[in-house]
Design a protein around this motif. Structure first.
Motif, mmCIF file in Angstrom:
data_model
loop_
_atom_site.group_PDB
_atom_site.id
_atom_site.type_symbol
_atom_site.label_atom_id
_atom_site.label_comp_id
_atom_site.label_asym_id
_atom_site.label_seq_id
_atom_site.Cartn_x
_atom_site.Cartn_y
_atom_site.Cartn_z
ATOM 1 N N LEU A 1 2.797 -5.292 -4.988
ATOM 2 C CA LEU A 1 2.809 -5.035 -3.543
ATOM 3 C C LEU A 1 1.861 -3.899 -3.171
ATOM 4 C CD1 LEU A 1 6.634 -5.462 -3.053
ATOM 5 C CD2 LEU A 1 4.906 -6.690 -1.705
ATOM 6 N N LEU A 2 1.845 -2.847 -3.977
ATOM 7 C CA LEU A 2 0.936 -1.731 -3.697
ATOM 8 C C LEU A 2 -0.522 -2.189 -3.783
ATOM 9 C CD1 LEU A 2 2.778 1.142 -5.603
ATOM 10 C CD2 LEU A 2 2.619 0.825 -3.112
ATOM 11 N N ARG A 3 -0.824 -3.025 -4.776
ATOM 12 C CA ARG A 3 -2.186 -3.563 -4.885
ATOM 13 C C ARG A 3 -2.533 -4.390 -3.657
ATOM 14 N NH1 ARG A 3 -0.693 -4.542 -10.260
ATOM 15 N NH2 ARG A 3 -0.280 -6.734 -9.791
ATOM 16 N N ARG A 4 -1.585 -5.220 -3.236
ATOM 17 C CA ARG A 4 -1.828 -6.104 -2.093
ATOM 18 C C ARG A 4 -2.081 -5.296 -0.820
ATOM 19 N NH1 ARG A 4 2.101 -11.200 -0.442
ATOM 20 N NH2 ARG A 4 0.823 -11.988 1.271
ATOM 21 N N GLN A 5 -1.455 -4.130 -0.729
ATOM 22 C CA GLN A 5 -1.640 -3.270 0.440
ATOM 23 C C GLN A 5 -2.872 -2.368 0.326
ATOM 24 O OE1 GLN A 5 2.001 -1.076 0.933
ATOM 25 N NE2 GLN A 5 3.259 -2.902 1.248
ATOM 26 N N GLY A 6 -3.575 -2.481 -0.775
ATOM 27 C CA GLY A 6 -4.762 -1.654 -0.970
ATOM 28 C C GLY A 6 -4.446 -0.224 -1.360
ATOM 29 N N ARG A 7 -3.249 0.007 -1.894
ATOM 30 C CA ARG A 7 -2.852 1.345 -2.336
ATOM 31 C C ARG A 7 -3.042 1.438 -3.846
ATOM 32 N NH1 ARG A 7 0.754 3.782 1.640
ATOM 33 N NH2 ARG A 7 1.166 2.284 3.325
ATOM 34 N N ALA A 8 -3.952 2.283 -4.276
ATOM 35 C CA ALA A 8 -4.246 2.416 -5.698
ATOM 36 C C ALA A 8 -3.205 3.312 -6.365
ATOM 37 C CB ALA A 8 -5.647 3.010 -5.892
ATOM 38 N N VAL A 9 -2.875 2.955 -7.611
ATOM 39 C CA VAL A 9 -1.962 3.750 -8.443
ATOM 40 C C VAL A 9 -2.781 4.354 -9.586
ATOM 41 C CG1 VAL A 9 0.053 3.663 -9.974
ATOM 42 C CG2 VAL A 9 -0.004 2.241 -7.897
#
Length: 335
Positions: free
Chosen positions: A257-265
């Protein structure tokens, strides 16, 4: 098939001494016991279970209660169960696995039937209904878990309060001040399951000490459930820069979900998990984690219950210190 007489000859003792070592009916010196046990191992001797039970009034079975609930992460439960079974065999015991949600009924059945010499109980709730039966002392018992009132009981567990505190300390040290927690499914909290609530206590107490804002939301583990939980978190706390996950089934949906939202980890959001190393290492981003020492918990529980059967057991709580391993999923808060 190896006989008692052959074991006795190999160990340089009498056949009756071998029988006493096997049955525990008489006190045998440590050096003699070790010599006999070494001969048993080297020769591959396996006593007849039926004859042994008749001779010793013992079944040489340990009952393991591990309710397989749909809202629990079964692989961890089974890893503990496997450790219990393998460790028990090294001590000459077999394991009777009870996987139903029978609670007190299962305890009564085991204690009243002679099916087992001792019990190990998992999935411990803070006010567990099985505890009054265990305190009667009809069979030696060890809990893998910690109830609210452990007096008079033998317990082995990870120090989940300290584990929660470690997560907050690590993230606060990286500058994070808004931390969200994706916890176990609601049912786990509604049952007042000890490990989940103690982790939350540790998270909250350390966050308060360090001046960190903490938001906890219980969640089921599927993609849709985690998506709804994450959306709620970001709606309530838009400045959330780090997430603690105590729900193995939510780990990969959260990262996706974070990837899909463009939020990098970890550049945009840091993620830390309380989970087995296998989960942390196999995730799409190698997770910073506090490990759940499933095998160690199972091994220690068996050793404690065997000690009780040998007359060496002690009541009390044995908590394993948590260990945090930093990997690729946590970093400094974005400037």
């Amino acid at each position: 098939m190896v006989t008692v007489a052959e074991v006795a000859q190999h160990a340089g003792v009498s056949a009756s001494t071998v029988s006493y070592v096997l049955s525990g009916k008489r006190s045998i010196s440590h050096s003699t016991r070790v010599r006999v046990e070494r001969s048993i191992a080297e020769l591959g001797y396996h006593p007849n279970a039926g004859a042994r039970a008749l001779a010793s009034s013992r079944s040489h079975v340990i009952a393991l209660m591990v309710p397989l609930r749909t809202d629990m992460y079964v692989p961890v439960m089974m890893e503990i169960a496997l450790a219990v079974a393998t460790t028990a065999r090294t001590h000459g015991y077999d394991v009777l696995l009870l996987t139903g949600e029978e609670g007190e009924a299962a305890v009564r059945r085991v204690t009243g039937s002679g099916l087992a010499d001792a019990m190990i109980l998992m999935d411990v709730e803070l006010d567990d209904a099985r505890l009054p039966l265990l305190r009667r002392g009809e069979l030696p018992a060890v809990l893998i878990g910690l109830p609210a009132e452990p007096a008079g009981l033998a317990c082995v567990d990870l120090d989940f309060e300290a584990a929660g505190a470690l997560c907050v300390e690590h993230l606060a040290g990286l500058g994070h001040r808004d931390i969200a927690v994706i916890g176990e499914p609601p049912g786990v909290h509604e049952r007042h399951t000890g490990f989940a609530l103690r982790t939350l206590d540790g998270l909250r107490a350390r966050a308060l000490e360090l001046g960190v804002r903490l938001l906890h939301r219980a969640s089921e583990g599927g993609y849709d459930a985690v998506a709804a939980t994450l959306a709620r978190i970001l709606d309530e706390r838009p400045g959330t820069s780090a997430v603690v996950v105590q729900n193995e089934s939510a780990v990969e949906p959260l990262l996706a979900l974070l990837r899909r939202q463009g939020r990098a980890v970890p550049e945009d959001v840091s993620v830390i998990a309380i989970c087995p190393d296998q989960v942390a290492l196999q995730a799409s981003v190698r997770l910073t984690s506090v490990t759940i020492p499933a095998r160690e918990m199972g091994r220690r529980a068996v050793e404690q219950v065997v000690a009780a059967l040998d007359g060496r057991g002690e009541e009390g709580v044995r908590l394993l210190a948590p260990e945090l391993t930093v990997r690729a999923s946590t970093g400094p808060v974005a400037g």
